[in-house]
Design an enzyme around this catalytic site. Structure first.
Site, short mmCIF file in Angstrom:
data_model
loop_
_atom_site.label_atom_id
_atom_site.label_comp_id
_atom_site.label_asym_id
_atom_site.label_seq_id
_atom_site.Cartn_x
_atom_site.Cartn_y
_atom_site.Cartn_z
N ARG A 106 11.94 -5.88 4.27
CA ARG A 106 11.72 -4.48 4.42
C ARG A 106 12.42 -3.89 5.40
O ARG A 106 12.65 -4.29 6.32
CB ARG A 106 10.04 -4.35 4.77
N ARG A 145 -0.49 -8.92 13.06
CA ARG A 145 -1.05 -8.00 12.45
C ARG A 145 -1.84 -8.85 11.30
O ARG A 145 -2.88 -7.95 10.95
CB ARG A 145 0.23 -6.93 11.68
N ARG A 178 11.48 -2.27 10.97
CA ARG A 178 10.59 -1.83 11.70
C ARG A 178 10.36 -2.87 12.91
O ARG A 178 10.39 -3.99 12.74
CB ARG A 178 9.26 -1.72 10.98
N ARG A 220 -9.43 1.49 8.43
CA ARG A 220 -8.91 -0.18 8.73
C ARG A 220 -10.09 -0.84 9.38
O ARG A 220 -9.82 -2.08 10.08
CB ARG A 220 -7.72 0.17 9.56
N LYS A 280 0.82 -1.22 0.01
CA LYS A 280 0.02 -0.05 -0.03
C LYS A 280 0.81 1.29 -0.04
O LYS A 280 0.69 2.20 -0.72
CB LYS A 280 -0.79 -0.05 1.29
P1 AP5 Z 1 4.83 -1.48 1.98
O1 AP5 Z 1 4.58 -0.68 0.64
O2 AP5 Z 1 5.75 -1.09 2.89
O3 AP5 Z 1 3.53 -2.51 2.38
P2 AP5 Z 1 2.33 -1.80 3.01
O4 AP5 Z 1 1.22 -2.44 2.56
O5 AP5 Z 1 2.45 -0.24 3.05
O6 AP5 Z 1 2.69 -2.38 4.51
P3 AP5 Z 1 2.84 -1.73 6.11
O7 AP5 Z 1 3.34 -2.77 6.79
O8 AP5 Z 1 3.03 -0.43 6.13
O9 AP5 Z 1 1.27 -1.76 6.29
P4 AP5 Z 1 0.53 -1.84 7.61
O10 AP5 Z 1 -0.69 -1.61 7.15
O11 AP5 Z 1 0.65 -2.89 8.32
O12 AP5 Z 1 1.23 -0.91 8.52
P5 AP5 Z 1 0.91 0.63 8.68
O13 AP5 Z 1 2.13 1.50 8.68
O14 AP5 Z 1 -0.18 1.36 7.98
O15 AP5 Z 1 5.58 -3.06 1.31
C1 AP5 Z 1 6.08 -3.81 2.00
C2 AP5 Z 1 7.46 -4.47 1.61
O16 AP5 Z 1 7.14 -5.13 0.44
C3 AP5 Z 1 8.53 -3.42 1.43
O17 AP5 Z 1 9.61 -3.69 1.73
C4 AP5 Z 1 8.33 -3.03 -0.28
O18 AP5 Z 1 9.54 -2.56 -0.88
C5 AP5 Z 1 8.03 -4.47 -0.50
N1 AP5 Z 1 7.09 -4.51 -2.00
C6 AP5 Z 1 5.96 -3.66 -2.09
N2 AP5 Z 1 5.47 -3.99 -3.13
C7 AP5 Z 1 6.15 -5.19 -3.70
C8 AP5 Z 1 5.93 -6.03 -4.99
N3 AP5 Z 1 4.92 -5.74 -5.63
N4 AP5 Z 1 6.74 -7.06 -5.01
C9 AP5 Z 1 7.93 -7.33 -4.18
N5 AP5 Z 1 7.94 -6.59 -3.11
C10 AP5 Z 1 7.17 -5.48 -2.94
O19 AP5 Z 1 0.47 0.52 10.42
C11 AP5 Z 1 1.33 0.14 11.35
C12 AP5 Z 1 0.44 0.21 12.58
O20 AP5 Z 1 -0.08 1.48 12.50
C13 AP5 Z 1 -0.85 -0.96 12.56
O21 AP5 Z 1 -0.36 -1.87 13.00
C14 AP5 Z 1 -1.50 -0.17 13.73
O22 AP5 Z 1 -1.17 -0.45 14.86
C15 AP5 Z 1 -1.30 1.20 13.45
N6 AP5 Z 1 -2.25 2.06 12.51
C16 AP5 Z 1 -2.16 2.43 11.39
N7 AP5 Z 1 -3.40 3.00 10.68
C17 AP5 Z 1 -4.29 2.64 11.43
C18 AP5 Z 1 -5.61 2.79 11.70
N8 AP5 Z 1 -6.32 3.51 10.68
N9 AP5 Z 1 -6.41 2.41 12.66
C19 AP5 Z 1 -5.66 1.94 13.82
N10 AP5 Z 1 -4.52 1.55 13.80
C20 AP5 Z 1 -3.76 2.19 12.83
#
Ligand code: AP5
Length: 214
Positions: free
Chosen positions: A127, A171, A160, A88, A13
């Protein structure tokens, strides 16, 4: 154009949202990045969010919704934005829908990046995130020019805290239980589009651009 990115943790994402933001000149808003910025700066919000994030749980809706609505009210969001990690939960989606309706707006596209759980666990261990600007890399699929150093700001890249395999599993459970129902929510709203997130990241982006420009 208001875009919501959907998909499991690690589906890509953030990677795709950043590319969309650059191409269409709209802000990329990641609730995860906002929380991590606050944790790094030891703010009250950061201290509160860290308790949940370190365990792979969601930060409570009340806190997250307030933060998000403040952010999208800013001037740079006038022409739209891409949301990464919000909504989410169904209650978060309902608040977003009703707040947008007040201004005669709506989510234009909810893009679900589909990646099976097995791929996710493998991806997350590779990552790396910048300690300073939050930019994301992958040691194999999206490597920085110099190992361990951010291309954008020159700071150190780290794994991370919540990317350890046991936290990733938690997660994923939370995702299936609380976030996956949003796929149906946006399908019913008629704005859901799905892409195959197992493809090379540039091919995934090309598929998204086709959807947005269709
Ligand atoms: P990446 O693009 O980083 O993936 P992502 O989907 O953004 O993953 P996140 O872990 O950031 O999502 P998340 O939703 O768990 O975490 P968030 O930060 O929102 O890609 C992942 C890896 O794969 C990278 O190394 C990339 O280079 C690689 N990659 C990408 N595309 C690829 C491809 N096509 N092929 C190969 N490799 C590829 O949230 C973290 C925490 O914050 C949550 O757990 C929660 O506690 C809190 N939080 C955040 N938002 C909320 C909310 N709205 N409500 C409640 N809690 C929240």
């Amino acid at each position: 154009m208001i875009i919501v990115m959907l998909g499991a943790p690690g589906a890509g994402k953030g990677t795709q949202a950043e590319m969309i933001a650059a191409k269409y000149q709209i802000p990329h808003i990641s609730t995860g990045d906002i929380f991590r910025y606050n944790i790094k700066n030891n703010t009250d919000l950061g201290k509160e969010a860290k308790k949940y994030m370190d365990e792979g749980k969601l930060v409570p809706d009340e806190l997250t919704v307030r933060l998000l609505l403040d952010r999208v009210a800013k001037d740079d969001c006038r022409n739209g934005y891409v949301l990464d990690g919000f909504p989410r939960t169904i209650p978060q989606a309902e608040v977003l829908t009703s707040e947008l309706e007040k201004n005669g707006a709506k989510v234009d596209y909810a893009i679900d990046i589909e990646v099976p759980d097995e791929n996710i666990i493998r991806r997350m261990s590779g990552r790396r995130a910048c300690v300073n600007c939050g930019a994301t890399y992958h040691i194999v699929y999206a490597a920085p020019k110099v190992e361990g150093i951010c291309d954008k700001c020159g700071s150190k890249l780290v794994l991370r805290d919540d990317d350890k395999p046991e936290t990733v599993k938690k997660r994923l459970d939370v995702y299936h239980e609380q976030t996956q129902p949003l796929i149906d929510y946006y399908k019913k709203a008629g704005v859901l589009k799905s892409v195959d997130g197992t493809k090379d990241l540039h091919d995934v982006f090309a598929d998204i651009v086709t959807i947005l420009e269709d």
